[in-house]
Write a protein that holds these residues in place. Sequence first.
Motif, PDB file in Angstrom:
ATOM      1  N   SER A 143     -21.896  40.414  57.935  1.00  0.00           N
ATOM      2  CA  SER A 143     -21.402  41.111  57.129  1.00  0.00           C
ATOM      3  C   SER A 143     -22.706  41.011  55.815  1.00  0.00           C
ATOM      4  N   CYS A 144     -22.586  41.835  54.944  1.00  0.00           N
ATOM      5  CA  CYS A 144     -23.516  42.252  53.755  1.00  0.00           C
ATOM      6  C   CYS A 144     -23.445  41.086  53.019  1.00  0.00           C
ATOM      7  N   SER A 145     -23.206  39.844  53.085  1.00  0.00           N
ATOM      8  CA  SER A 145     -22.756  38.597  52.335  1.00  0.00           C
ATOM      9  C   SER A 145     -23.262  38.120  51.406  1.00  0.00           C
ATOM     10  N   SER A 146     -24.986  38.580  51.030  1.00  0.00           N
ATOM     11  CA  SER A 146     -25.942  38.257  49.774  1.00  0.00           C
ATOM     12  C   SER A 146     -25.786  39.532  48.911  1.00  0.00           C
ATOM     13  N   LEU A 147     -25.078  40.560  49.296  1.00  0.00           N
ATOM     14  CA  LEU A 147     -24.724  41.731  48.306  1.00  0.00           C
ATOM     15  C   LEU A 147     -23.786  41.510  47.701  1.00  0.00           C
ATOM     16  N   LYS A 148     -24.615  41.139  46.142  1.00  0.00           N
ATOM     17  CA  LYS A 148     -23.630  41.010  44.819  1.00  0.00           C
ATOM     18  C   LYS A 148     -23.251  42.190  44.175  1.00  0.00           C
ATOM     19  N   SER A 149     -24.236  42.729  43.504  1.00  0.00           N
ATOM     20  CA  SER A 149     -24.220  44.326  42.628  1.00  0.00           C
ATOM     21  C   SER A 149     -25.014  44.705  43.630  1.00  0.00           C
ATOM     22  N   ILE A 150     -24.067  46.321  42.807  1.00  0.00           N
ATOM     23  CA  ILE A 150     -25.089  47.874  42.945  1.00  0.00           C
ATOM     24  C   ILE A 150     -24.560  48.825  41.732  1.00  0.00           C
ATOM     25  N   THR A 151     -25.375  50.064  41.961  1.00  0.00           N
ATOM     26  CA  THR A 151     -25.436  50.449  40.319  1.00  0.00           C
ATOM     27  C   THR A 151     -24.691  52.333  42.032  1.00  0.00           C
ATOM     28  N   LEU A 152     -23.725  52.792  41.806  1.00  0.00           N
ATOM     29  CA  LEU A 152     -23.630  53.777  42.185  1.00  0.00           C
ATOM     30  C   LEU A 152     -24.197  54.949  41.431  1.00  0.00           C
ATOM     31  N   PRO A 153     -24.768  56.148  42.490  1.00  0.00           N
ATOM     32  CA  PRO A 153     -25.046  57.386  41.791  1.00  0.00           C
ATOM     33  C   PRO A 153     -24.749  57.494  41.041  1.00  0.00           C
ATOM     34  N   GLN A 154     -25.213  58.404  40.215  1.00  0.00           N
ATOM     35  CA  GLN A 154     -24.432  59.371  38.823  1.00  0.00           C
ATOM     36  C   GLN A 154     -23.413  60.750  39.991  1.00  0.00           C
ATOM     37  N   ASN A 155     -24.919  60.943  41.484  1.00  0.00           N
ATOM     38  CA  ASN A 155     -23.930  62.408  41.547  1.00  0.00           C
ATOM     39  C   ASN A 155     -23.131  62.024  43.182  1.00  0.00           C
ATOM     40  N   LEU A 156     -23.421  60.846  43.060  1.00  0.00           N
ATOM     41  CA  LEU A 156     -22.199  60.216  43.615  1.00  0.00           C
ATOM     42  C   LEU A 156     -21.015  61.099  44.104  1.00  0.00           C
ATOM     43  N   GLU A 157     -19.995  61.361  45.810  1.00  0.00           N
ATOM     44  CA  GLU A 157     -19.005  62.448  45.701  1.00  0.00           C
ATOM     45  C   GLU A 157     -18.210  61.430  46.508  1.00  0.00           C
TER      46      GLU A 157
END
Length: 262
Positions: A143-157
């Motif tokens: 899995s993406c076991s090192s991915l701790k943070s992400i900012t989701l796009p404002q226009n994401l649907e």
Amino acid sequence: LPPSGFSGCSSLKSIEIPEGVNRIPYECFKGCTQLSSVRHLGAIKNIEGSAFEFCSALKHFDLSAIVGYEQEQSGLGGDAFRGSGLTSVTIPETVRRIPDAVFAGCKDLTTVVLHDNITSIGDNAFGTLSYYDEDTDEEIILSCSSLKSITLPQNLESIGYSAFRGSAIEGEVIAGTSVKALVIPAKVTRIGYDAFNRCSNLSAVKMLPMYPPEISHDSFMENTAIYVNPEAIEAYKSSYYWSDYYTILPYDMMSFSLGVEF
């Protein structure tokens, strides 16, 4: 470059793609486990499905050269970097849709930068992969076991099923509180099943949509606190799955419950 042209070349360590080659075809470098350096000299219209799948030594790849096909709104194919060794990803403006399983099982991936014009994140995009290891006679799950943070796009649907399943996402501290929460953008209308399941670090989600997005009971782990606009409380509490599986709280409870003053 032919499809599957270098697939399984386990001794291939580097390659330079000349100017004029604007497409990396299906499974072209799949399973090139020692490939650590890819240099492309021109623009790329498309990196097709599984092109660099299981390239476990490939830590860096410059996606900025992708110009994409205008009608497709994406220059990336599904599984393109699945199970690769990428440590960081910056999605260029030309890519508007994150395809299915494109970065699934990238266990070393720590940084993902998404621009605000991305409208959808595909099924299992940053999720898990499993395969059978004949040497150990075991099923391997990555899995993406090192991915701790992400900012989701404002226009994401739309967020596909298992999109971040098993990742280490924990959200970011919400201003005025000490709560770490993942922020779901206001335009999101669908969160697929298992989208954030098995994200054991994710304990709180701040929902910006006023109307409850379509979900299933496994979209988040069942102990996840869901914070919504006070004016949307009734809509979420009366919506199937939201009210049955999650604790719905108003935004101000993010501070009140921790004794933090505004």
